[in-house]
Motif scaffolding. Structure first.
Motif, short mmCIF file in Angstrom:
data_model
loop_
_atom_site.label_atom_id
_atom_site.label_comp_id
_atom_site.label_asym_id
_atom_site.label_seq_id
_atom_site.Cartn_x
_atom_site.Cartn_y
_atom_site.Cartn_z
N GLU A 39 0.84 -1.19 -0.03
CA GLU A 39 -0.03 -0.04 -0.07
C GLU A 39 0.87 1.40 -0.10
O GLU A 39 0.52 2.36 -0.62
CB GLU A 39 -0.93 0.05 1.32
N GLN A 40 1.89 1.22 0.81
CA GLN A 40 2.92 2.23 0.90
C GLN A 40 3.52 2.62 -0.57
O GLN A 40 3.65 4.02 -1.20
CB GLN A 40 3.75 2.31 1.95
N ASP A 41 3.95 1.45 -1.05
CA ASP A 41 4.32 1.61 -2.36
C ASP A 41 3.70 2.05 -3.61
O ASP A 41 4.06 2.99 -4.23
CB ASP A 41 4.80 0.21 -2.91
N ARG A 42 2.23 1.80 -3.57
CA ARG A 42 1.36 2.27 -4.39
C ARG A 42 1.06 3.88 -4.00
O ARG A 42 1.05 4.64 -5.25
CB ARG A 42 -0.04 1.56 -4.26
N ALA A 43 0.93 4.23 -2.56
CA ALA A 43 0.93 5.59 -2.56
C ALA A 43 1.99 6.16 -3.05
O ALA A 43 1.90 7.49 -3.71
CB ALA A 43 0.46 5.90 -1.05
N VAL A 44 3.24 6.05 -2.94
CA VAL A 44 4.47 6.79 -3.21
C VAL A 44 4.45 6.85 -4.74
O VAL A 44 4.68 7.79 -5.65
CB VAL A 44 5.62 6.23 -2.74
N ALA A 45 4.22 5.54 -5.54
CA ALA A 45 4.06 5.58 -6.95
C ALA A 45 3.03 6.58 -7.43
O ALA A 45 3.19 7.04 -8.64
CB ALA A 45 4.06 4.26 -7.44
N GLU A 46 1.73 6.79 -6.72
CA GLU A 46 0.75 7.41 -7.26
C GLU A 46 1.38 8.72 -6.96
O GLU A 46 0.97 9.62 -8.03
CB GLU A 46 -0.56 7.30 -6.50
N ALA A 47 2.02 9.21 -6.02
CA ALA A 47 2.52 10.61 -5.92
C ALA A 47 3.53 10.99 -6.72
O ALA A 47 3.61 12.20 -7.15
CB ALA A 47 2.86 10.68 -4.39
N VAL A 48 4.59 9.94 -7.28
CA VAL A 48 5.56 10.39 -8.04
C VAL A 48 5.31 10.08 -9.59
O VAL A 48 6.01 10.70 -10.37
CB VAL A 48 6.81 9.54 -7.57
N ALA A 49 4.33 9.13 -9.73
CA ALA A 49 4.19 8.87 -11.30
C ALA A 49 4.03 10.09 -12.22
O ALA A 49 4.47 9.78 -13.13
CB ALA A 49 3.13 7.76 -11.33
N LYS A 89 -1.01 8.42 4.81
CA LYS A 89 -1.55 9.61 4.23
C LYS A 89 -0.74 10.89 4.07
O LYS A 89 -0.68 11.97 3.09
CB LYS A 89 -2.63 10.12 5.24
N LEU A 90 0.57 10.53 4.60
CA LEU A 90 1.71 11.64 4.55
C LEU A 90 2.61 11.56 3.53
O LEU A 90 3.27 12.27 3.01
CB LEU A 90 2.33 12.08 5.92
#
Length: 160
Positions: free
Chosen positions: A57-67, A129-130
């Motif tokens: 989930e963290q990897d997905r959140a970071v990927a969504e923010a960076v993608a 969330k952060l």
């Protein structure tokens, strides 16, 4: 004599029953021990599974923010978050990045990601969330819009 014979047969059967009961008691102890080991291993696997789900989930959140860093204009790749020196115009930034930049500039000094998250109304007690916000702020720092300090806080660069 029939009495002796009956007693002998009864004793023999009693010995067999006692021996079998002892075998079964030993087997039950072994099985109970094995069951305890299996349950402990299963609990470990459940915990490992939870950890892997959280990391995913963290990897997905970071990927969504960076993608979404690149787009195409007239067939040529362009950065959605331009380098500050290239344009210097905040209007070139997406709206959410402009909000982040404004919050950091309005602060009296360097700010933590949590403080910016509070200003944006994010649930700051949940690390997941952060992380997307942290990725955006890091991207702004990488492109020269913010300064990321060694202590992890962010400061505004001069607007000159």
């Amino acid at each position: 004599m029939p009495k002796e014979r009956g007693e002998g047969v009864g004793m023999l059967e009693l010995e067999r029953i006692t021996a079998r009961r002892n075998e079964l008691d030993t087997l039950a102890e072994e099985l109970a021990k094995r069951l305890t080991e299996v349950q402990a291993e299963r609990e470990d696997l459940v915990i490992a599974e939870r950890v892997l789900h959280r990391l995913a989930e963290q990897d997905r959140a970071v990927a969504e923010a960076v993608a979404p860093t690149a787009a195409r204009v007239a067939g040529r790749p362009v950065l959605l978050i331009p380098h500050r020196g290239g344009t210097g115009d905040e209007a070139a930034l997406p709206a959410d990045y402009r909000k982040i930049l404004a919050i950091v500039r309005a602060a009296d000094g360097p700010v933590q990601v949590r403080a910016v998250g509070e200003e944006l109304g994010l649930e700051v007690t949940v690390r997941e969330k952060l992380e997307p916000l942290r990725a955006k702020m890091t991207k702004l720092a990488d492109r020269g819009w913010l300064h990321k300090r060694p202590d992890g806080r962010f400061a505004a660069r001069s607007q000159a």
